[in-house]
Design a protein around this motif. Structure first.
Motif, PDB file in Angstrom:
ATOM      1  N   LYS A   1      14.494  13.322 -47.218  1.00  0.00           N
ATOM      2  CA  LYS A   1      14.788  11.959 -47.635  1.00  0.00           C
ATOM      3  C   LYS A   1      14.461  11.755 -49.115  1.00  0.00           C
ATOM      4  O   LYS A   1      13.690  12.506 -49.725  1.00  0.00           O
ATOM      5  CB  LYS A   1      13.980  10.966 -46.791  1.00  0.00           C
TER       6      LYS A   1
ATOM      7  N   GLU B   1      13.443  16.494 -43.083  1.00  0.00           N
ATOM      8  CA  GLU B   1      14.193  15.235 -43.167  1.00  0.00           C
ATOM      9  C   GLU B   1      14.919  15.096 -44.506  1.00  0.00           C
ATOM     10  O   GLU B   1      15.960  14.457 -44.584  1.00  0.00           O
ATOM     11  CB  GLU B   1      13.249  14.051 -42.957  1.00  0.00           C
TER      12      GLU B   1
ATOM     13  N   THR C   1       8.078  11.697 -37.569  1.00  0.00           N
ATOM     14  CA  THR C   1       9.362  12.140 -38.125  1.00  0.00           C
ATOM     15  C   THR C   1      10.202  10.990 -38.678  1.00  0.00           C
ATOM     16  O   THR C   1      11.162  11.233 -39.409  1.00  0.00           O
ATOM     17  CB  THR C   1      10.174  12.898 -37.064  1.00  0.00           C
ATOM     18  N   ASP C   2       9.844   9.744 -38.335  1.00  0.00           N
ATOM     19  CA  ASP C   2      10.597   8.590 -38.833  1.00  0.00           C
ATOM     20  C   ASP C   2      10.046   8.034 -40.139  1.00  0.00           C
ATOM     21  O   ASP C   2      10.726   7.242 -40.807  1.00  0.00           O
ATOM     22  CB  ASP C   2      10.593   7.464 -37.785  1.00  0.00           C
ATOM     23  N   ILE C   3       8.834   8.419 -40.511  1.00  0.00           N
ATOM     24  CA  ILE C   3       8.202   7.801 -41.680  1.00  0.00           C
ATOM     25  C   ILE C   3       9.022   7.982 -42.953  1.00  0.00           C
ATOM     26  O   ILE C   3       9.205   7.025 -43.714  1.00  0.00           O
ATOM     27  CB  ILE C   3       6.754   8.296 -41.833  1.00  0.00           C
TER      28      ILE C   3
ATOM     29  N   THR D   1       7.673  17.642 -42.142  1.00  0.00           N
ATOM     30  CA  THR D   1       8.637  16.562 -41.912  1.00  0.00           C
ATOM     31  C   THR D   1       9.447  16.266 -43.164  1.00  0.00           C
ATOM     32  O   THR D   1      10.671  16.056 -43.092  1.00  0.00           O
ATOM     33  CB  THR D   1       7.899  15.291 -41.460  1.00  0.00           C
TER      34      THR D   1
ATOM     35  N   CYS E   1       4.312   4.429 -36.978  1.00  0.00           N
ATOM     36  CA  CYS E   1       5.642   4.991 -36.722  1.00  0.00           C
ATOM     37  C   CYS E   1       5.533   6.390 -36.145  1.00  0.00           C
ATOM     38  O   CYS E   1       4.518   7.073 -36.310  1.00  0.00           O
ATOM     39  CB  CYS E   1       6.450   5.101 -38.021  1.00  0.00           C
ATOM     40  N   ARG E   2       6.590   6.817 -35.526  1.00  0.00           N
ATOM     41  CA  ARG E   2       6.704   8.225 -35.177  1.00  0.00           C
ATOM     42  C   ARG E   2       6.710   9.033 -36.471  1.00  0.00           C
ATOM     43  O   ARG E   2       7.375   8.673 -37.449  1.00  0.00           O
ATOM     44  CB  ARG E   2       7.993   8.456 -34.399  1.00  0.00           C
TER      45      ARG E   2
ATOM     46  N   HIS F   1      13.914  19.954 -29.160  1.00  0.00           N
ATOM     47  CA  HIS F   1      12.920  18.921 -29.449  1.00  0.00           C
ATOM     48  C   HIS F   1      11.567  19.235 -28.825  1.00  0.00           C
ATOM     49  O   HIS F   1      10.614  18.475 -29.011  1.00  0.00           O
ATOM     50  CB  HIS F   1      13.423  17.558 -28.975  1.00  0.00           C
TER      51      HIS F   1
ATOM     52  N   THR G   1      12.134   8.032 -43.334  1.00  0.00           N
ATOM     53  CA  THR G   1      13.255   7.080 -43.269  1.00  0.00           C
ATOM     54  C   THR G   1      12.786   5.670 -43.590  1.00  0.00           C
ATOM     55  O   THR G   1      13.437   4.923 -44.352  1.00  0.00           O
ATOM     56  CB  THR G   1      13.909   7.113 -41.877  1.00  0.00           C
ATOM     57  N   TYR G   2      11.651   5.248 -43.017  1.00  0.00           N
ATOM     58  CA  TYR G   2      11.103   3.929 -43.328  1.00  0.00           C
ATOM     59  C   TYR G   2      10.821   3.804 -44.824  1.00  0.00           C
ATOM     60  O   TYR G   2      11.045   2.750 -45.422  1.00  0.00           O
ATOM     61  CB  TYR G   2       9.806   3.699 -42.538  1.00  0.00           C
TER      62      TYR G   2
END
Length: 226
Positions: free
Chosen positions: A83, A81, A57-59, A77, A54-55, A151, A61-62
């Motif tokens: 999360k 994020e 910055t998305d981890i 991150t 994954c990207r 970004h 969220t996953y």
């Protein structure tokens, strides 16, 4: 939910090599996992593991939504994020620092203790990929700033008048120097962390605890060998 099966999310980019190396050292055979093949997931039936790429910055969220049980993500991150995940272990690689930086000709005066006087930066604009981190830092000083989220090419913002300063992550500081920026305040240090989905951490606790224990042992051996 199969208690012994794990989906592990690994970050694309420079953290992937260290992540794969560390997992392989604890018996999860994943040395063939790389970005060159453009594959996004790998089944490892011998280890009862699936790896997804994954990207970075998305981890979180996953992990938060249960698409992966475990993941490796930078502390930078995780802070940005914000999360709802379980942070299990500091993996000690991927080191970087959050800093405030300004153009050479506009740095604030220094105080008696040698630190820069940041009071004149109140209500100023800060260009950053990390607005949450920037706001939290200045809020802790009793100050308000106006974050401008970018970004990429953060260093350009003060040069063209978009912002008075930047908050960014650095490793060596070379990019700052090349763009005539000066670090005026450290914020925090960050490394890679092992994180888990909260439900998976309860339902697959034994398997996850085993992996955490093996990783901790590997890192302790590294420290002892130095």
């Amino acid at each position: 939910m199969e208690k012994d099966f794990l989906t592990i999310a690994l970050p694309k980019g420079k953290l992937l090599i260290d992540s794969v190396r560390l997992l392989s050292r604890i018996g999860i055979e994943c040395n063939h996992v790389n970005e060159d093949s453009r594959k996004l997931f790998y089944d490892l039936p011998a280890d009862n593991v699936k790896i997804i790429i994954c990207r970075a910055t998305d981890i979180p969220t996953y992990i938060e939504y249960g698409a992966a049980d475990l993941g490796i993500a930078g502390k930078d991150t995780l802070l940005e994020e914000n999360k709802d995940v379980v942070e299990l272990l500091d993996l000690k690689f991927g080191y970087c620092r959050f800093v405030v930086a300004m153009p050479e000709g506009r740095v604030p005066p220094k105080l008696a203790n040698g630190e820069y006087d940041l009071s004149g930066l109140n209500y100023q604009r800060v260009a950053t990929k990390f607005p949450r981190v920037a706001e939290a830092f200045f809020s802790g000083l009793g100050m308000q700033v106006s974050p401008i989220k970018l970004h990429g090419n953060i260093e350009l913002a003060p040069c063209v008048g978009l912002a008075e300063m930047i908050v960014d992550i650095v490793s060596t500081g070379k990019t700052l120097r090349e763009n005539h920026l000066v670090e005026v305040a450290p914020i925090l240090e960050a490394t890679s962390r092992l994180i888990a989905n909260r439900v998976a951490y309860r339902m697959k606790h034994e398997r996850i605890r085993d992996i955490v224990g093996k990783l901790r042992q590997e890192m302790n051996e590294d420290i002892s060998a130095k």
